[in-house]
Motif scaffolding. Structure first.
Motif, PDB file in Angstrom:
ATOM      1  N   LYS A 154       0.586  -1.037  -0.112  1.00  0.00           N
ATOM      2  CA  LYS A 154      -0.026  -0.042  -0.021  1.00  0.00           C
ATOM      3  C   LYS A 154       0.420   1.280  -0.359  1.00  0.00           C
ATOM      4  CE  LYS A 154      -3.855  -2.073   2.475  1.00  0.00           C
ATOM      5  NZ  LYS A 154      -4.689  -1.957   3.547  1.00  0.00           N
ATOM      6  N   ARG A 155       1.839   1.198   0.725  1.00  0.00           N
ATOM      7  CA  ARG A 155       3.121   2.374   0.506  1.00  0.00           C
ATOM      8  C   ARG A 155       4.583   1.885   0.027  1.00  0.00           C
ATOM      9  NH1 ARG A 155       4.564   4.342   6.462  1.00  0.00           N
ATOM     10  NH2 ARG A 155       5.397   2.103   6.398  1.00  0.00           N
ATOM     11  N   ASP A 165       1.227   8.091  -3.000  1.00  0.00           N
ATOM     12  CA  ASP A 165      -0.146   7.350  -2.929  1.00  0.00           C
ATOM     13  C   ASP A 165      -0.929   7.264  -4.477  1.00  0.00           C
ATOM     14  OD1 ASP A 165      -3.010   6.988  -2.822  1.00  0.00           O
ATOM     15  OD2 ASP A 165      -3.017   8.684  -1.705  1.00  0.00           O
ATOM     16  N   LYS A 169      -3.756   6.682  -5.922  1.00  0.00           N
ATOM     17  CA  LYS A 169      -4.975   7.263  -6.032  1.00  0.00           C
ATOM     18  C   LYS A 169      -6.041   6.062  -6.441  1.00  0.00           C
ATOM     19  CE  LYS A 169      -3.470  11.240  -5.220  1.00  0.00           C
ATOM     20  NZ  LYS A 169      -3.795  11.689  -3.735  1.00  0.00           N
TER      21      LYS A 169
END
Length: 304
Positions: free
Chosen positions: A4-5, A82, A84
């Protein structure tokens, strides 16, 4: 598996090597103007590589805080990116972990069940190490497209400005022409009045000469008429005969003078005429002025 990161590892610096080739990071603002200069610093807040010449304008004119570091140290502080939602499967909402070469499709673990029979289904974590050169090429093409977009926008702004300036110029040119026409008509009017006054002076002189000659004849007729009445009333036949003979020549002279005066004619009125070009202009009215634009050199008429 994708996290996620993700650390933005898509930008290189002068210390990166791809195969046997060294990758040198270029200044991004310079590249927008098709100038290739090596970046010396990196703005962490704007995620942008800069040369020495672009560093100061970047911090002064671009809004926001700017954490400037040496371009060689740009990787020392990982940037959390991020995506998005771009790293999520639109169909299943799960993280994208595979790429199906057969269908050119990004896949999650759920998609793998559908593509398990495909000939080439690669795990992104394994093949992503070789994607950096392609991504750098994409970045350079995006910078070029951004520069082209900026140029198009600038051209649009310049065109709009040109139209506004054209309207102001058109108004000024029409006003100038109007002033010239008014000045021309005023000068023509003054010339016309001078000529009319000169003609009047000459005619008045002729009128005065005719009047003076007629007054002289009138005075002579009064004298002759008084004498004729006296001879007719009180003269002897001999006197009447003599006077009658004398008056025959006198009358001829007076009649000749009167005939000459009758032949003299005068003009009691004057008029003005305008050339056909002027009357044609008036007949055209508001259509007498045409708008020209590039591609229509002969002019186009716009009616309100």
């Amino acid at each position: 598996m994708a996290s996620k990161r993700l650390v933005d590892s898509n930008r290189g610096n002068a210390g990166d090597f791809i195969g046997e080739s060294a990758v040198t990071q270029s200044c991004e603002p310079c590249m927008k103007t098709n100038i290739s200069k090596t970046a010396t610093v990196f703005c962490k807040d704007c995620d942008e590589y800069l040369c020495d010449a672009c560093k100061n304008p970047h911090t002064v004119y671009k809004p926001g805080q700017h954490n400037i570091v040496n371009s060689q140290d740009s990787k020392s502080s990982p940037v959390i990116l991020d995506m998005k939602g771009m790293d999520k499967c639109h169909e299943h909402g799960r993280e994208i972990e595979f790429f199906c070469q057969d269908h050119s499709k990004l896949c999650c673990v759920s998609c793998v069940l559908i593509h398990r029979k495909c000939d080439q289904l690669d795990e992104i974590a394994k093949i992503s190490r070789q994607i950096r050169p392609d991504l750098q090429a994409i970045k350079q093409s995006l910078i070029k497209l951004q520069s082209e977009a900026d140029a198009i926008i600038a051209d649009c702004k310049q065109s709009e400005t040109g139209l506004n300036e054209s309207i102001a110029k058109i108004s000024s040119e029409v006003d100038t022409m109007k002033d010239r026409i008014i000045k021309l008509f005023e000068e023509a009017k003054q010339k016309l009045i001078r000529e009319a006054k000169q003609f009047k002076t000459a005619e008045v002189k002729r009128i005065e000469n005719k009047r003076d000659a007629s007054l002289k004849v009138q005075k002579e007729l009064n004298n002759v008429f008084s004498m004729c009445c006296a001879v007719l009333d009180s003269g002897t036949p001999s006197q009447q005969y003599i006077y009658s003979e004398l008056m025959k020549e006198k009358r001829k002279t007076i009649e000749s003078t009167m005939d000459d005066q009758k032949k003299i004619k005068f003009l009691s009125t004057m008029t003005v005429s305008f050339p056909q070009q002027v009357t044609s202009l008036l007949e055209m009215g508001s259509n007498s002025i045409k708008l020209n634009y590039e591609g229509n050199k002969t002019g186009i008429l716009f009616n309100s």
